[in-house]
Motif scaffolding. Sequence first.
Motif, mmCIF file in Angstrom:
data_model
loop_
_atom_site.group_PDB
_atom_site.id
_atom_site.type_symbol
_atom_site.label_atom_id
_atom_site.label_comp_id
_atom_site.label_asym_id
_atom_site.label_seq_id
_atom_site.Cartn_x
_atom_site.Cartn_y
_atom_site.Cartn_z
ATOM 1 N N LEU A 249 -1.077 30.017 13.791
ATOM 2 C CA LEU A 249 -1.069 28.634 13.332
ATOM 3 C C LEU A 249 -1.907 28.469 12.069
ATOM 4 O O LEU A 249 -3.032 28.977 11.993
ATOM 5 C CB LEU A 249 -1.625 27.700 14.410
ATOM 6 C CG LEU A 249 -0.957 27.685 15.787
ATOM 7 C CD1 LEU A 249 -1.638 26.649 16.673
ATOM 8 C CD2 LEU A 249 0.530 27.407 15.675
ATOM 9 N N PHE A 250 -1.376 27.720 11.114
ATOM 10 C CA PHE A 250 -2.111 27.324 9.919
ATOM 11 C C PHE A 250 -2.129 25.795 9.926
ATOM 12 O O PHE A 250 -1.143 25.150 9.545
ATOM 13 C CB PHE A 250 -1.441 27.870 8.663
ATOM 14 C CG PHE A 250 -1.490 29.371 8.570
ATOM 15 C CD1 PHE A 250 -2.487 30.001 7.827
ATOM 16 C CD2 PHE A 250 -0.562 30.161 9.241
ATOM 17 C CE1 PHE A 250 -2.552 31.383 7.752
ATOM 18 C CE2 PHE A 250 -0.620 31.554 9.176
ATOM 19 C CZ PHE A 250 -1.625 32.168 8.438
ATOM 20 N N CYS A 251 -3.227 25.228 10.418
ATOM 21 C CA CYS A 251 -3.356 23.778 10.591
ATOM 22 C C CYS A 251 -3.930 23.173 9.310
ATOM 23 O O CYS A 251 -5.111 23.356 9.007
ATOM 24 C CB CYS A 251 -4.256 23.471 11.779
ATOM 25 S SG CYS A 251 -3.645 24.100 13.360
ATOM 26 N N VAL A 252 -3.086 22.458 8.580
ATOM 27 C CA VAL A 252 -3.497 21.909 7.284
ATOM 28 C C VAL A 252 -4.008 20.478 7.444
ATOM 29 O O VAL A 252 -3.787 19.821 8.459
ATOM 30 C CB VAL A 252 -2.333 21.939 6.273
ATOM 31 C CG1 VAL A 252 -1.958 23.378 5.936
ATOM 32 C CG2 VAL A 252 -1.124 21.186 6.798
ATOM 33 N N ASP A 253 -4.693 20.023 6.417
ATOM 34 C CA ASP A 253 -5.206 18.659 6.378
ATOM 35 C C ASP A 253 -4.124 17.723 5.848
ATOM 36 O O ASP A 253 -3.110 18.168 5.303
ATOM 37 C CB ASP A 253 -6.439 18.605 5.472
ATOM 38 C CG ASP A 253 -7.510 17.655 5.974
ATOM 39 O OD1 ASP A 253 -7.208 16.838 6.868
ATOM 40 O OD2 ASP A 253 -8.646 17.731 5.485
ATOM 41 N N SER A 254 -4.347 16.421 5.992
ATOM 42 C CA SER A 254 -3.423 15.438 5.418
ATOM 43 C C SER A 254 -4.158 14.561 4.416
ATOM 44 O O SER A 254 -5.394 14.498 4.416
ATOM 45 C CB SER A 254 -2.821 14.558 6.519
ATOM 46 O OG SER A 254 -3.733 13.534 6.909
ATOM 47 N N ILE A 255 -3.393 13.898 3.576
ATOM 48 C CA ILE A 255 -3.958 12.871 2.699
ATOM 49 C C ILE A 255 -3.146 11.584 2.870
ATOM 50 O O ILE A 255 -2.952 10.823 1.918
ATOM 51 C CB ILE A 255 -3.991 13.318 1.221
ATOM 52 C CG1 ILE A 255 -2.579 13.646 0.706
ATOM 53 C CG2 ILE A 255 -4.922 14.501 1.023
ATOM 54 C CD1 ILE A 255 -2.517 13.792 -0.813
ATOM 55 N N ASP A 256 -2.689 11.306 4.086
ATOM 56 C CA ASP A 256 -1.872 10.121 4.341
ATOM 57 C C ASP A 256 -2.561 8.830 3.916
ATOM 58 O O ASP A 256 -1.893 7.878 3.495
ATOM 59 C CB ASP A 256 -1.516 10.034 5.829
ATOM 60 C CG ASP A 256 -0.596 11.162 6.281
ATOM 61 O OD1 ASP A 256 0.112 11.722 5.426
ATOM 62 O OD2 ASP A 256 -0.588 11.480 7.485
ATOM 63 N N GLU A 257 -3.882 8.787 4.032
ATOM 64 C CA GLU A 257 -4.607 7.581 3.635
ATOM 65 C C GLU A 257 -4.613 7.384 2.122
ATOM 66 O O GLU A 257 -4.939 6.300 1.644
ATOM 67 C CB GLU A 257 -6.043 7.635 4.165
ATOM 68 C CG GLU A 257 -6.115 7.476 5.685
ATOM 69 C CD GLU A 257 -7.538 7.506 6.193
ATOM 70 O OE1 GLU A 257 -8.299 8.392 5.745
ATOM 71 O OE2 GLU A 257 -7.884 6.658 7.028
ATOM 72 N N GLU A 258 -4.241 8.426 1.389
ATOM 73 C CA GLU A 258 -4.137 8.316 -0.068
ATOM 74 C C GLU A 258 -2.690 8.141 -0.516
ATOM 75 O O GLU A 258 -2.435 7.920 -1.704
ATOM 76 C CB GLU A 258 -4.726 9.562 -0.730
ATOM 77 C CG GLU A 258 -6.191 9.809 -0.416
ATOM 78 C CD GLU A 258 -6.701 11.097 -1.032
ATOM 79 O OE1 GLU A 258 -6.226 11.467 -2.119
ATOM 80 O OE2 GLU A 258 -7.563 11.750 -0.413
ATOM 81 N N THR A 259 -1.757 8.272 0.423
ATOM 82 C CA THR A 259 -0.339 8.182 0.067
ATOM 83 C C THR A 259 0.312 7.009 0.803
ATOM 84 O O THR A 259 0.125 5.860 0.422
ATOM 85 C CB THR A 259 0.376 9.508 0.376
ATOM 86 O OG1 THR A 259 0.223 9.829 1.777
ATOM 87 C CG2 THR A 259 -0.191 10.647 -0.446
#
Length: 226
Positions: free
Chosen positions: A46-56
């Motif tokens: 698994l490669f668990c990435v971060d999100s930037i949903d609060e910026e998009t």
Amino acid sequence: MELLIFGHAGQAVLFFPPRVGRFYDYENWGTVYALSDRINAGEIQLFCVDSIDEETFYNNWAEPQGRMERHLQYERYILQEVLPFIKTKNDSIEIEAAGCSMGAYHAANIALRSPQLFNKIVCMSGRYDLTQPVTHFKDLLDGYRSEIVYLNMPRQYMTNLEDEELLAEIRKIKIVLVIGQTDPFFDDNYAFSETLGWKGMQHEFHIWGGYAHSARSWNRMVHLYL
């Protein structure tokens, strides 16, 4: 940008977090533990990435055009930095994209836009047209429409996609959609599944009883579908 890796070998899984989620959420919720037997056996990594949903899409103070531009920056980060990094850690020729809730959108969108890079998509409790309001979930672009918006809404662009070379690439991908029967996004998933069928995509569409839009349900789903 931070990410977490779990496992040492096997199918590489690019794992997107839920709405405005973080790279450590799946570990904290026990999702990684639910897969521990397969991880330890070297079946998946698994490669668990971060999100930037609060910026998009969830950035309410930014203009919709700016939200989309920031989203495209995130996509470039995944394609130009994360995927090459995965290749340095894993010998898999192709990569599986997966996610829950908003993470399912990210997994579907990036894999359908760059199908030559992926061999499988697993989307749990997802939403595939962010411009369509559903119950208390609003249009995430506040009525703004453009070509960029259209080209990032899987339900929209897949409906009209006629490029046979691109369709042939997408047909090579194993696509799995999972949704709860009372999930607000059930109709969205049903319509997306119908669209995939019309386009000749062999895919699985699993309907779970009840809401099934929670970490408890996702921890069961990943063991079955990832």
